[in-house]
Design an enzyme around this catalytic site. Structure first.
Site, PDB file in Angstrom:
ATOM      1  N   GLU A  19       0.808  -1.221   0.000  1.00 51.20           N
ATOM      2  CA  GLU A  19       0.000   0.000   0.000  1.00 51.20           C
ATOM      3  C   GLU A  19       0.847   1.280   0.000  1.00 51.20           C
ATOM      4  O   GLU A  19       0.650   2.168   0.822  1.00 51.20           O
ATOM      5  CB  GLU A  19      -0.966  -0.030   1.196  1.00 51.20           C
ATOM      6  CG  GLU A  19      -1.877  -1.249   1.146  1.00 51.20           C
ATOM      7  CD  GLU A  19      -2.717  -1.475   2.401  1.00 51.20           C
ATOM      8  OE1 GLU A  19      -2.706  -0.620   3.297  1.00 51.20           O
ATOM      9  OE2 GLU A  19      -3.379  -2.522   2.485  1.00 51.20           O
TER      10      GLU A  19
ATOM     11  N   GLU B 150      -5.759 -10.711  -1.357  1.00 48.68           N
ATOM     12  CA  GLU B 150      -6.550 -10.505  -0.129  1.00 48.68           C
ATOM     13  C   GLU B 150      -8.044 -10.469  -0.444  1.00 48.68           C
ATOM     14  O   GLU B 150      -8.768  -9.559  -0.036  1.00 48.68           O
ATOM     15  CB  GLU B 150      -6.140  -9.193   0.561  1.00 48.68           C
ATOM     16  CG  GLU B 150      -4.667  -9.115   0.907  1.00 48.68           C
ATOM     17  CD  GLU B 150      -4.287  -7.868   1.710  1.00 48.68           C
ATOM     18  OE1 GLU B 150      -5.173  -7.163   2.222  1.00 48.68           O
ATOM     19  OE2 GLU B 150      -3.072  -7.607   1.809  1.00 48.68           O
TER      20      GLU B 150
HETATM   21  O1  9MR Z   1      -7.115  -8.051   8.506  1.00 51.08           O
HETATM   22  C1  9MR Z   1      -6.200  -7.226   9.178  1.00 51.08           C
HETATM   23  C2  9MR Z   1      -6.806  -6.736  10.476  1.00 51.08           C
HETATM   24  O2  9MR Z   1      -7.001  -7.814  11.368  1.00 51.08           O
HETATM   25  C3  9MR Z   1      -5.908  -5.674  11.093  1.00 51.08           C
HETATM   26  O3  9MR Z   1      -6.546  -5.135  12.233  1.00 51.08           O
HETATM   27  C4  9MR Z   1      -5.596  -4.603  10.079  1.00 51.08           C
HETATM   28  C5  9MR Z   1      -4.675  -3.551  10.665  1.00 51.08           C
HETATM   29  O4  9MR Z   1      -4.732  -2.421   9.960  1.00 51.08           O
HETATM   30  O5  9MR Z   1      -4.985  -5.165   8.935  1.00 51.08           O
HETATM   31  C6  9MR Z   1      -5.830  -6.056   8.290  1.00 51.08           C
HETATM   32  O6  9MR Z   1      -5.212  -6.561   7.119  1.00 51.08           O
HETATM   33  C7  9MR Z   1      -4.926  -5.617   6.099  1.00 51.08           C
HETATM   34  C8  9MR Z   1      -3.717  -6.112   5.349  1.00 51.08           C
HETATM   35  O7  9MR Z   1      -2.659  -6.330   6.231  1.00 51.08           O
HETATM   36  C9  9MR Z   1      -3.313  -5.143   4.266  1.00 51.08           C
HETATM   37  N1  9MR Z   1      -4.409  -4.866   3.375  1.00 51.08           N
HETATM   38  C10 9MR Z   1      -5.659  -4.479   4.008  1.00 51.08           C
HETATM   39  C11 9MR Z   1      -6.050  -5.506   5.062  1.00 51.08           C
HETATM   40  C12 9MR Z   1      -7.383  -5.138   5.663  1.00 51.08           C
HETATM   41  O8  9MR Z   1      -7.299  -3.939   6.354  1.00 51.08           O
END
Ligand code: 9MR
Length: 352
Positions: free
Chosen positions: A160, A268
């Protein structure tokens, strides 16, 4: 199909596993038609999911994962704040456990993620100078990738890095190191484990002809032209059921990365619904997942389809997108939805 997809399962290993399981299935009276994972292996599809550290402590969830997926990725376990909460303390145990679990069950392991603007501990988010930031970033990548050398197949090296308009996101890495931080991270990753596949991952980058999609492509093209070691790109695909999938723009995007010699992974996947769920909205969601799976398994496909979790009960969606939910193939009670069968059908019919 352009064979740039290095993320395919090890066919030989899986074919032995498949034969053994079919014999076992017939002995135990289970269906000999096989599991989703076997169908994915057969179709040459990397079919994975994000998992949480606790999932592999629960015997039933463990069995479910082994039966269904040929790749796992830690949803949060490898993120900086969890893996190295203080500069001197590395919290290896959950990662070690996941890597062992994957190996024991011939599941490929993906790493996620080094460079990110979220889930960083204070000593990272508070970095002020290039002199401090550069060696720390390189050290983080090197320590992790050397530890799991040969055991983690691919990594989201950076995640990102772009804003919605395609400009570079204002992060601690951009502020301290400057735009070259992405190149630095990929070079450090290649040096630490020359055999691991290295991906740049993002969201809203799935369609050719959009500001972010095109900027993401240009960023990656520039990296390839500069000789930066990158093997693939991740399209996260956190999507909304009511906006139909634009297959042409997605496939055009996949084709242009393949033309650069890179593979594309759907990293994802989830398709959220504006609650409440209705049969119409579920039909839109099913069509979306089917379209994505067809795109992943098609002749010019991505070859890699990773769910960001499989169940609504542990979903990140409702807390992030107010009013949305029901994004995954299993419901809040853990019950499989008709969507699941629809997905299995697409995978079963896929031929590569
Ligand atoms: O699914 C993840 C969630 O449990 C966390 O709290 C969050 C933290 O910001 O990150 C989520 O995963 C993210 C991933 O690492 C990167 N792309 C977006 C995902 C959803 O937010």
């Amino acid at each position: 199909m352009k064979l740039v997809n290095a993320a395919r399962p090890a066919a030989a290993l899986f074919s032995v596993a498949t034969a053994v399981t079919v014999i076992f299935a017939s002995l135990t009276g289970c269906s000999a038609l096989g599991t989703v994972r076997q169908k994915a292996d057969h179709a040459g599809l990397t079919y994975g999911t994000a998992i949480q550290a606790g999932d592999i402590l629960d015997p039933d969830t463990k069995k479910f994962i082994v039966k269904n997926f040929n790749l796992i990725v830690p949803e949060n376990t490898m993120k900086w704040a969890n893996l190295r909460p203080t500069k001197k303390f590395w919290n290896w145990s959950d990662m070690d456990h996941m890597v062992e679990f994957a190996e024991q069950n011939r599941i490929a392991m993906k790493g996620h993620t080094f460079v990110w603007h979220q889930q960083n501990p204070p000593y990272v988010s508070g970095l002020q100078t290039r002199e401090e930031a550069l060696p720390l970033l390189i050290e983080q990548i090197t320590e992790v990738m050397k530890r799991y050398r040969g055991r983690i197949r691919e990594y989201d090296v950076a995640n990102e890095v772009l804003n919605e308009d395609g400009t570079l996101r204002n992060t601690v890495w951009l502020r301290t190191i400057g735009p070259e931080y992405i190149d630095v991270a990929f070079k450090a990753a290649r040096a630490a484990d020359p055999d691991a596949k290295l991906l740049l991952n993002d969201y809203s980058n799935e369609y050719a002809g959009t500001a972010k999609g095109d900027a993401f492509y240009e960023l990656v093209r520039g990296m390839v032209e500069r000789g930066i070691p990158i093997d693939g790109v991740g399209l996260q695909l956190h999507m909304i059921a009511e906006n139909p999938l634009r297959r042409d723009a997605l496939e055009e995007n996949i084709a242009r990365f393949n033309a650069l010699g890179l593979y594309v992974s759907f990293t994802e996947v989830d398709v959220r619904i504006l609650m409440p769920v209705t049969p119409e909205k579920e039909a839109e969601q099913t069509a979306f997942y089917e379209g994505l799976l067809e795109a992943a398994t098609g002749a010019e496909g991505a070859g890699s389809f990773i769910l960001w979790g499989w169940r609504d009960a542990k979903s990140w969606i409702p807390a992030t997108f107010a009013g949305y939910g029901s994004a995954h193939p299993f419901d809040v009670k853990g019950k499989q939805k008709p969507l699941y069968d629809a997905m299995v059908k697409v995978i079963s019919n896929a031929k590569r």
